[in-house]
Design a protein around this motif. Structure first.
Motif, short mmCIF file in Angstrom:
data_model
loop_
_atom_site.label_atom_id
_atom_site.label_comp_id
_atom_site.label_asym_id
_atom_site.label_seq_id
_atom_site.Cartn_x
_atom_site.Cartn_y
_atom_site.Cartn_z
N ALA A 139 72.92 64.27 33.55
CA ALA A 139 73.75 63.59 34.55
C ALA A 139 75.19 64.10 34.50
O ALA A 139 75.82 64.32 35.55
N ALA A 140 75.72 64.32 33.30
CA ALA A 140 77.08 64.84 33.17
C ALA A 140 77.17 66.25 33.74
O ALA A 140 78.14 66.60 34.43
N PHE A 141 76.16 67.07 33.47
CA PHE A 141 76.12 68.43 34.01
C PHE A 141 76.13 68.38 35.54
O PHE A 141 76.90 69.10 36.19
N ASP A 142 75.29 67.53 36.11
CA ASP A 142 75.20 67.42 37.57
C ASP A 142 76.53 66.97 38.18
O ASP A 142 76.93 67.46 39.24
N ARG A 143 77.22 66.03 37.53
CA ARG A 143 78.52 65.57 38.04
C ARG A 143 79.55 66.68 38.00
O ARG A 143 80.37 66.82 38.91
N ALA A 144 79.53 67.49 36.95
CA ALA A 144 80.52 68.55 36.79
C ALA A 144 80.22 69.75 37.68
O ALA A 144 81.14 70.47 38.08
N ASP A 145 78.97 69.97 38.02
CA ASP A 145 78.56 71.12 38.84
C ASP A 145 78.91 70.85 40.30
O ASP A 145 78.05 70.50 41.11
N VAL A 184 83.95 69.81 26.66
CA VAL A 184 83.21 71.04 26.97
C VAL A 184 84.20 72.16 27.27
O VAL A 184 84.01 73.30 26.82
N ALA A 185 85.24 71.86 28.01
CA ALA A 185 86.23 72.87 28.37
C ALA A 185 86.88 73.48 27.12
O ALA A 185 87.11 74.69 27.06
N GLU A 186 87.13 72.65 26.12
CA GLU A 186 87.74 73.13 24.88
C GLU A 186 86.83 74.10 24.14
O GLU A 186 87.31 75.01 23.47
N ARG A 187 85.54 73.94 24.26
CA ARG A 187 84.57 74.77 23.53
C ARG A 187 83.79 75.69 24.47
O ARG A 187 82.74 76.20 24.11
N PHE A 188 84.31 75.93 25.66
CA PHE A 188 83.58 76.68 26.68
C PHE A 188 83.07 78.02 26.15
O PHE A 188 81.90 78.34 26.30
N ASP A 189 83.94 78.81 25.54
CA ASP A 189 83.53 80.14 25.06
C ASP A 189 82.46 80.05 23.96
O ASP A 189 81.58 80.90 23.89
N GLU A 190 82.54 79.03 23.14
CA GLU A 190 81.54 78.84 22.08
C GLU A 190 80.19 78.44 22.66
O GLU A 190 79.15 78.92 22.22
N ILE A 191 80.21 77.60 23.69
CA ILE A 191 78.97 77.12 24.31
C ILE A 191 78.33 78.21 25.16
O ILE A 191 77.11 78.29 25.26
N ASP A 192 79.14 79.07 25.76
CA ASP A 192 78.65 80.16 26.61
C ASP A 192 78.06 81.25 25.73
O ASP A 192 78.68 82.26 25.43
N ARG A 193 76.83 81.07 25.31
CA ARG A 193 76.19 81.95 24.32
C ARG A 193 75.97 83.37 24.82
O ARG A 193 76.04 84.32 24.06
N ASN A 194 75.69 83.52 26.10
CA ASN A 194 75.42 84.88 26.59
C ASN A 194 76.68 85.57 27.13
O ASN A 194 76.62 86.72 27.55
N ARG A 243 80.42 83.91 31.29
CA ARG A 243 81.53 83.09 31.81
C ARG A 243 81.07 81.92 32.67
O ARG A 243 81.85 81.38 33.44
N THR A 244 79.81 81.55 32.55
CA THR A 244 79.30 80.31 33.14
C THR A 244 78.36 79.67 32.13
O THR A 244 77.82 80.34 31.26
N LEU A 245 78.18 78.36 32.28
CA LEU A 245 77.27 77.63 31.39
C LEU A 245 76.02 77.25 32.17
O LEU A 245 76.10 76.57 33.19
N SER A 246 74.88 77.69 31.68
CA SER A 246 73.61 77.23 32.25
C SER A 246 73.36 75.81 31.75
O SER A 246 73.99 75.35 30.79
N ARG A 247 72.41 75.16 32.36
CA ARG A 247 72.06 73.80 31.90
C ARG A 247 71.59 73.85 30.45
O ARG A 247 71.93 72.99 29.65
N GLU A 248 70.82 74.88 30.09
CA GLU A 248 70.33 75.01 28.72
C GLU A 248 71.48 75.21 27.74
O GLU A 248 71.53 74.58 26.68
N GLU A 249 72.41 76.09 28.06
CA GLU A 249 73.57 76.30 27.18
C GLU A 249 74.37 75.01 27.05
O GLU A 249 74.82 74.66 25.95
N PHE A 250 74.53 74.31 28.17
CA PHE A 250 75.28 73.06 28.16
C PHE A 250 74.61 72.04 27.25
O PHE A 250 75.25 71.41 26.41
N GLN A 251 73.28 71.89 27.40
CA GLN A 251 72.56 70.93 26.55
C GLN A 251 72.67 71.29 25.08
O GLN A 251 72.91 70.42 24.26
N ARG A 252 72.46 72.57 24.76
CA ARG A 252 72.57 72.98 23.36
C ARG A 252 73.97 72.73 22.83
O ARG A 252 74.15 72.33 21.68
N GLY A 253 74.97 73.03 23.62
CA GLY A 253 76.35 72.86 23.17
C GLY A 253 76.77 71.41 23.00
O GLY A 253 77.58 71.10 22.14
#
Length: 111
Positions: free
Chosen positions: A61-67, A85-95, A98-108
Motif C-alpha cells: 500500500a505504501a509503494f502504491d501511494r508513493a508510485d 526510503v529516500a534516505e536509503r534509496f541507493d542502498e535499496i536500489d540493488r540493481n 535508479r528506480t525501485l521495483s516493488r521487490e526491491e522496495f519490499q526487501r529494503g
C-alpha cells in the motif's frame, strides 16, 4: 454387540495428522519437538505468517501511494514521499538502475 468408544483426544490427533500432511512429515516432527505438540506448532506458525502477510500488505500500500505515475517503479523523486526510503534509496536500489521495483522496495523495507 460392541459398544462405541470414542478415541481419546480424537480432535487433537486429527488436527496433528492434518498439520503433518500440510507441513510435511519432517517439518512437522521438528516443530513438534520445538513446541511440544503438532497442534501447538500449527498455532505458533500461524501468528508469524499472519503478521508477515499484514506487513507485506502495508508495504504494498505504501509503494502504491508513493508510485505517483503508476508505472510500478519508484523514482528518486517519488521516494521522497517516504523519507526513510529516500534516505536509503541507493542502498535499496540493488540493481543500480535508479528506480525501485516493488521487490526491491519490499526487501529494503521488510528485510
Amino acid at each position: 454387540m460392541r459398544k462405541f468408544r470414542p478415541l481419546a483426544r480424537f480432535e487433537e490427533h486429527s488436527l496433528a495428522l492434518f498439520a503433518a500432511l500440510v507441513m510435511g512429515g519432517t517439518g512437522a516432527a521438528v516443530h513438534a519437538r520445538e513446541y511440544g505438540t503438532l497442534v501447538q506448532a500449527q498455532v505458533q506458525q500461524s501468528a508469524p505468517r499472519a503478521a508477515r502477510d499484514a506487513a507485506h500488505q502495508r508495504v504494498d500500500a505504501a509503494f502504491d501511494r508513493a508510485d505517483a505515475n503508476g508505472d510500478g517503479r519508484l523514482s528518486r523523486e517519488e521516494a521522497q514521499r517516504l523519507p526513510a526510503v529516500a534516505e536509503r534509496f541507493d542502498e535499496i536500489d540493488r540493481n543500480g538502475n535508479r528506480t525501485l521495483s516493488r521487490e526491491e522496495f519490499q526487501r529494503g523495507v521488510i528485510d
